[in-house]
Design a protein around this motif. Structure first.
Motif, PDB file in Angstrom:
ATOM      1  N   VAL A 181       1.162  -0.895   0.030  1.00  0.00           N
ATOM      2  CA  VAL A 181      -0.014  -0.176  -0.280  1.00  0.00           C
ATOM      3  C   VAL A 181       0.646   1.265  -0.074  1.00  0.00           C
ATOM      4  CG1 VAL A 181      -2.123   1.313   1.091  1.00  0.00           C
ATOM      5  CG2 VAL A 181      -1.691  -1.279   1.471  1.00  0.00           C
ATOM      6  N   ASN A 182       0.098   1.786  -0.535  1.00  0.00           N
ATOM      7  CA  ASN A 182       0.785   3.452  -0.775  1.00  0.00           C
ATOM      8  C   ASN A 182       0.425   4.348  -0.112  1.00  0.00           C
ATOM      9  OD1 ASN A 182       2.031   6.265  -1.306  1.00  0.00           O
ATOM     10  ND2 ASN A 182       3.223   4.940  -3.105  1.00  0.00           N
ATOM     11  N   LEU A 183       1.320   5.209   1.561  1.00  0.00           N
ATOM     12  CA  LEU A 183       0.780   6.241   1.850  1.00  0.00           C
ATOM     13  C   LEU A 183       0.708   7.499   1.940  1.00  0.00           C
ATOM     14  CD1 LEU A 183       1.822   3.560   5.059  1.00  0.00           C
ATOM     15  CD2 LEU A 183      -0.783   3.602   3.386  1.00  0.00           C
ATOM     16  N   THR A 184       0.729   7.889   0.779  1.00  0.00           N
ATOM     17  CA  THR A 184       1.485   9.337   0.402  1.00  0.00           C
ATOM     18  C   THR A 184       0.242  10.057   0.476  1.00  0.00           C
ATOM     19  OG1 THR A 184       0.571   8.269  -2.213  1.00  0.00           O
ATOM     20  CG2 THR A 184       2.752   8.588  -1.214  1.00  0.00           C
ATOM     21  N   THR A 185      -1.057   9.506   0.836  1.00  0.00           N
ATOM     22  CA  THR A 185      -1.872  10.684   1.342  1.00  0.00           C
ATOM     23  C   THR A 185      -2.812  10.648   3.017  1.00  0.00           C
ATOM     24  OG1 THR A 185      -3.931   8.631   0.790  1.00  0.00           O
ATOM     25  CG2 THR A 185      -2.910  10.241  -1.039  1.00  0.00           C
ATOM     26  N   THR A 186      -3.020  11.635   3.115  1.00  0.00           N
ATOM     27  CA  THR A 186      -3.362  11.644   4.996  1.00  0.00           C
ATOM     28  C   THR A 186      -4.253  10.107   4.997  1.00  0.00           C
ATOM     29  OG1 THR A 186      -2.694  13.753   5.122  1.00  0.00           O
ATOM     30  CG2 THR A 186      -4.113  12.794   7.268  1.00  0.00           C
ATOM     31  N   ARG A 187      -5.326   9.791   4.203  1.00  0.00           N
ATOM     32  CA  ARG A 187      -6.351   9.280   4.447  1.00  0.00           C
ATOM     33  C   ARG A 187      -5.778   8.346   3.744  1.00  0.00           C
ATOM     34  NH1 ARG A 187     -12.142   8.223   0.948  1.00  0.00           N
ATOM     35  NH2 ARG A 187     -12.687   9.985   2.704  1.00  0.00           N
ATOM     36  N   ALA A 188      -5.023   7.835   2.943  1.00  0.00           N
ATOM     37  CA  ALA A 188      -4.487   5.882   3.398  1.00  0.00           C
ATOM     38  C   ALA A 188      -3.307   5.850   4.440  1.00  0.00           C
ATOM     39  CB  ALA A 188      -3.904   5.988   2.165  1.00  0.00           C
ATOM     40  N   TYR A 189      -2.460   7.001   4.874  1.00  0.00           N
ATOM     41  CA  TYR A 189      -1.840   6.510   6.560  1.00  0.00           C
ATOM     42  C   TYR A 189      -2.957   6.065   7.298  1.00  0.00           C
ATOM     43  CZ  TYR A 189       1.237   7.563   9.805  1.00  0.00           C
ATOM     44  OH  TYR A 189       2.215   7.176  11.381  1.00  0.00           O
ATOM     45  N   ASN A 190      -3.335   7.190   7.431  1.00  0.00           N
ATOM     46  CA  ASN A 190      -4.603   7.155   9.084  1.00  0.00           C
ATOM     47  C   ASN A 190      -5.242   5.983   8.831  1.00  0.00           C
ATOM     48  OD1 ASN A 190      -3.982   9.719  10.056  1.00  0.00           O
ATOM     49  ND2 ASN A 190      -5.246  10.932   9.036  1.00  0.00           N
ATOM     50  N   THR A 191      -6.224   5.254   7.301  1.00  0.00           N
ATOM     51  CA  THR A 191      -6.121   3.947   7.194  1.00  0.00           C
ATOM     52  C   THR A 191      -5.556   2.575   7.936  1.00  0.00           C
ATOM     53  OG1 THR A 191      -7.891   4.960   5.695  1.00  0.00           O
ATOM     54  CG2 THR A 191      -7.297   2.575   5.776  1.00  0.00           C
ATOM     55  N   ILE A 192      -3.900   2.655   7.018  1.00  0.00           N
ATOM     56  CA  ILE A 192      -2.984   1.512   7.640  1.00  0.00           C
ATOM     57  C   ILE A 192      -3.000   1.810   8.930  1.00  0.00           C
ATOM     58  CG2 ILE A 192      -0.679   0.510   6.514  1.00  0.00           C
ATOM     59  CD1 ILE A 192      -3.444   0.394   4.960  1.00  0.00           C
ATOM     60  N   ASN A 193      -2.513   3.024   9.550  1.00  0.00           N
ATOM     61  CA  ASN A 193      -1.862   3.539  10.974  1.00  0.00           C
ATOM     62  C   ASN A 193      -3.196   2.808  12.178  1.00  0.00           C
ATOM     63  OD1 ASN A 193       0.764   4.096  12.431  1.00  0.00           O
ATOM     64  ND2 ASN A 193      -1.075   5.197  13.865  1.00  0.00           N
ATOM     65  N   GLY A 194      -4.180   2.813  11.188  1.00  0.00           N
ATOM     66  CA  GLY A 194      -5.507   2.522  12.472  1.00  0.00           C
ATOM     67  C   GLY A 194      -5.364   0.994  12.631  1.00  0.00           C
ATOM     68  N   ILE A 195      -5.839   0.192  11.156  1.00  0.00           N
ATOM     69  CA  ILE A 195      -5.412  -1.286  10.750  1.00  0.00           C
ATOM     70  C   ILE A 195      -4.236  -1.828  12.133  1.00  0.00           C
ATOM     71  CG2 ILE A 195      -5.320  -3.241   9.376  1.00  0.00           C
ATOM     72  CD1 ILE A 195      -6.428  -1.594   7.505  1.00  0.00           C
ATOM     73  N   TYR A 196      -2.571  -1.177  11.989  1.00  0.00           N
ATOM     74  CA  TYR A 196      -1.730  -1.301  12.263  1.00  0.00           C
ATOM     75  C   TYR A 196      -1.774  -1.653  14.094  1.00  0.00           C
ATOM     76  CZ  TYR A 196       3.400  -1.179  13.438  1.00  0.00           C
ATOM     77  OH  TYR A 196       4.256  -1.196  14.372  1.00  0.00           O
ATOM     78  N   LEU A 197      -2.317  -0.281  14.274  1.00  0.00           N
ATOM     79  CA  LEU A 197      -2.466   0.013  15.771  1.00  0.00           C
ATOM     80  C   LEU A 197      -3.903  -1.085  16.591  1.00  0.00           C
ATOM     81  CD1 LEU A 197      -2.563   3.456  16.460  1.00  0.00           C
ATOM     82  CD2 LEU A 197      -1.339   1.698  16.766  1.00  0.00           C
ATOM     83  N   THR A 198      -3.863  -2.078  15.373  1.00  0.00           N
ATOM     84  CA  THR A 198      -5.162  -3.549  16.325  1.00  0.00           C
ATOM     85  C   THR A 198      -4.607  -4.662  16.029  1.00  0.00           C
ATOM     86  OG1 THR A 198      -5.869  -3.931  14.071  1.00  0.00           O
ATOM     87  CG2 THR A 198      -7.344  -2.025  14.801  1.00  0.00           C
TER      88      THR A 198
END
Length: 463
Positions: A46-63
């Motif tokens: 996943v490319n996390l260049t956008t704020t939405r992408a980063y926040n989404t993946i980081n939220g999943i990561y924290l689960t």
């Protein structure tokens, strides 16, 4: 139930089954007995260049419900392993939020246990059989082969090689150091090398043992070898397998990362969430960024600093030799990077210029062998913060000025399933980098055989 995700107004706690039940199915699949199969598992990039992408993946990561091969990072692609039951809901989430992704590995099992001869496991087993069980670097070796080889070196070359068992792991395996020294009163400057702290990073113990073998060949040739000063003026402490239980378990579960210590609690007992991340467990800035208190997490930090015997005993061994060890090197995979402290957070360090000069010179030396490019910098600068790491302990607790972490080949094409035909090239280029580091560090400490140009000394700000 704990809130799972809340990204851009999308709350998944209203339908937790979407991610929780698939995750539980994956956990159950790990305790079915026999060899762990990764059939149908995919690696999503996943490319996390956008704020939405980063926040989404980081939220999943924290689960803590997915195995992230690389934690969320805005500047580099993020890879995560997704089991078949997780694929549909996760891909649906990405589609809903218009987050671009690609399938980097369509079926992980085909890299680990393929039907064709050219892939890792079948080829690796064939190469092992062809070697009659002897140590070589054409294949990834089992723990017993590596440790037996270490003992054989001590037997064959007692004048400069010896082994020492400095303790045992959770499951009773030896923590074994190969010491290479041509003698003296124990006051020579020393270098520490370790590998295999994360079990699935097979290229790490292979590369570390390759370097050890090269040093033994140099010592055996004596003064006729142009690199003899590497072993004549420097002592070496080398442990290729700092996590022997985890490494042994990768014969059952190739993607196992942690130790094999027991954890308490419902999740641990019900779903087999055992083990601690040994590179989040060291006694310096323990429990900070990039760690988890969830025993099911791949970055579980343990119940306390140095709770793992593999970490505690290694800490004690290194700390007892802190005055002698001038260069501390730990080897991981993958990403092709050389990390300086600090890893626990993006904070200043007083001798950054000196540390970076040594790292950059090493990266140049490495690239000169096979044109493999490595980046240099701290882990938070290049990838992510990770508290409780070994290089931070070496620098911050043991006071070893020059401490580094290598992330070896590659950058994600194969990741942890690096083909065995890359072992020797990795060993060759990494040994060039290590020689460069030893040269610079020993020049810094004015070891006579390593005196270099005044420019190098000046660059290192040696007074």
């Amino acid at each position: 139930m704990e809130r799972l995700l809340d990204i851009e107004g999308l709350a998944l706690e209203s339908n937790p089954v979407a991610l929780v039940l698939p995750t539980l199915a994956c956990l159950f699949s790990t305790i079915t007995g026999g060899r762990k199969s990764y059939n149908g598992y995919q690696v999503l990039r996943v490319n996390l260049t956008t704020t939405r992408a980063y926040n989404t993946i980081n939220g999943i990561y924290l689960t803590n419900t997915f195995d992230f091969l690389t934690p969320p990072n805005r500047d580099n692609p993020t890879d995560l392993v997704v089991c078949p039951e997780q694929l549909l809901p996760l891909k649906g989430l990405f589609t809903t939020l218009r987050i671009p992704y690609e399938v980097a590995v369509p079926n992980l099992e085909k890299l680990i246990q393929p039907q064709e001869i050219e892939h890792e496991t079948i080829e690796n087993n064939l190469r092992r059989r062809q070697s009659d069980g002897a140590m070589n670097w054409n294949a990834y070796q089992k723990l017993s082969t590596i440790q037996n080889w270490m003992e054989a070196q001590a037997h064959d070359y007692p004048q400069f090689a010896q082994t020492e068992n400095y303790g045992t792991s959770t499951e009773g395996r030896h923590l074994k150091v190969l010491k290479i020294s041509t003698g003296g009163d124990g006051t020579k400057p020393a270098v520490w090398l370790d590998g295999g702290i994360h079990a699935r990073e097979w290229i790490s113990p292979a590369t570390v043992s390759y370097i050890a073998n090269e040093l033994i060949k140099i010592a055996a040739e004596g003064e006729s070898n142009e690199n003899y000063k590497l072993v004549n003026s420097v002592d070496w402490y080398i442990n290729p397998n700092l996590n022997p239980d985890g490494y042994e378990y990768t014969q059952t579960d190739r993607m196992w990362r942690k130790t094999r210590s027991g954890n308490s609690g419902f999740l641990a007992s019900a779903f087999g969430c055992i083990g601690t991340d040994p590179n989040r467990n060291w006694e310096y800035q323990w429990g900070g960024k990039g760690t988890s208190n969830n025993p099911c997490s791949q970055i579980y930090r343990g119940t306390s600093a140095a709770s793992e015997p593999e970490v505690k005993l290694t800490q004690d061994y290194v700390y007892a030799r802190r005055e002698q060890i001038k260069l501390f090197l730990t080897f991981h995979a993958y990403s092709q990077m050389i990390f300086t402290p600090w890893g626990y957070d993006d904070v200043p360090i007083d001798d950054k210029e000196e540390l970076m000069l040594v790292a950059r010179n090493a990266a140049k030396a490495l690239q000169s062998v096979h044109n493999t490019e490595f980046q240099s910098g701290s882990s938070p600068e290049l990838l992510y913060a990770a508290a409780g790491g070994s290089e931070d302990f070496a620098k911050g607790k043991a006071g070893i000025k020059f401490a580094y972490c290598y992330e070896l080949r590659d950058t994600g094409k194969y990741g942890f399933i690096l083909p065995p035909d890359q072992i020797i090239p990795s060993g060759e280029e990494t040994f060039a980098a290590v020689k460069s580091m030893v040269g610079d560090v020993m020049a810094y400490y004015r070891v006579p055989e390593f005196e270099q140009s005044e420019q190098i000394i000046q660059d290192l700000r040696l007074k």
